[in-house]
Design a protein around this motif. Sequence first.
Motif, mmCIF file in Angstrom:
data_model
loop_
_atom_site.group_PDB
_atom_site.id
_atom_site.type_symbol
_atom_site.label_atom_id
_atom_site.label_comp_id
_atom_site.label_asym_id
_atom_site.label_seq_id
_atom_site.Cartn_x
_atom_site.Cartn_y
_atom_site.Cartn_z
ATOM 1 N N UNK A 148 0.944 -1.122 0.184
ATOM 2 C CA UNK A 148 0.027 0.054 0.064
ATOM 3 C C UNK A 148 0.878 1.306 -0.056
ATOM 4 N N UNK A 149 1.829 1.150 0.896
ATOM 5 C CA UNK A 149 2.830 2.591 0.988
ATOM 6 C C UNK A 149 3.524 2.528 -0.296
ATOM 7 N N UNK A 150 3.949 1.623 -1.005
ATOM 8 C CA UNK A 150 4.364 1.694 -2.374
ATOM 9 C C UNK A 150 3.410 2.460 -3.506
ATOM 10 N N UNK A 151 2.504 1.766 -3.210
ATOM 11 C CA UNK A 151 1.284 2.365 -4.317
ATOM 12 C C UNK A 151 1.113 3.846 -4.175
ATOM 13 N N UNK A 152 0.996 4.221 -3.064
ATOM 14 C CA UNK A 152 0.766 5.450 -2.517
ATOM 15 C C UNK A 152 2.098 6.332 -2.953
ATOM 16 N N UNK A 153 3.205 5.950 -2.486
ATOM 17 C CA UNK A 153 4.212 6.897 -3.297
ATOM 18 C C UNK A 153 4.303 6.938 -4.709
ATOM 19 N N UNK A 155 1.911 6.724 -6.711
ATOM 20 C CA UNK A 155 0.942 7.689 -7.104
ATOM 21 C C UNK A 155 0.840 9.045 -6.588
ATOM 22 N N UNK A 156 2.071 9.356 -5.906
ATOM 23 C CA UNK A 156 2.171 10.831 -5.624
ATOM 24 C C UNK A 156 1.429 11.301 -4.418
ATOM 25 N N UNK A 157 0.921 10.256 -3.581
ATOM 26 C CA UNK A 157 -0.129 10.478 -2.536
ATOM 27 C C UNK A 157 0.583 10.180 -1.117
#
Length: 173
Positions: A148-153, A155-157
């Motif tokens: 999840x953290x990788x996806x958020x990073x 995605x710029x979130x």
Amino acid sequence: MEIILKKASESLVMMTELVLPNDTNVFGNLMGGRLMYWMDIASALSAQKHANAPVVTASVDNISFEAPILLGNVVYIEAKVSRAFTTSMEVHIRVWGEDLKRQHKYKSNEAYYTFVSLNADGKPSPVPQLTPQSEYEQKLYEGAMRRRQLRLILGGKMKPNDAFELKALFAEE
């Protein structure tokens, strides 16, 4: 807010499809886009079962194509929520192909989809928390925060410095 707990097995969805000529490319292999479509349906059903509410796809990542599925083969898709967050859920999908003539079943694909639960007004709504039961479910659950953290990073979130679970992987003791 009441905290509701659900078992991972309660979100299990099994889907079966037959690969027909209209599903294949010029090499007689199942088209990746068609498989991703089926995977999205199975994973959305899994997320909806868990949330007991409508869901929308938020992200798709790490689709690994390991082995082609051929014309006439059967496709088995297993989708199960691997972790629930506040309003979103990660769904783990595994795909197998089966050559019925040779009676051979093989792993073809694996992926992670993320869904957000919506209320009647179309706004994000809380989802029940997940309690993994098996060792395999526990492993998926524990890795979900890092994914999840990788996806958020990506995605710029989220800023990389705020990704404490990811940073812990690289911390020297």
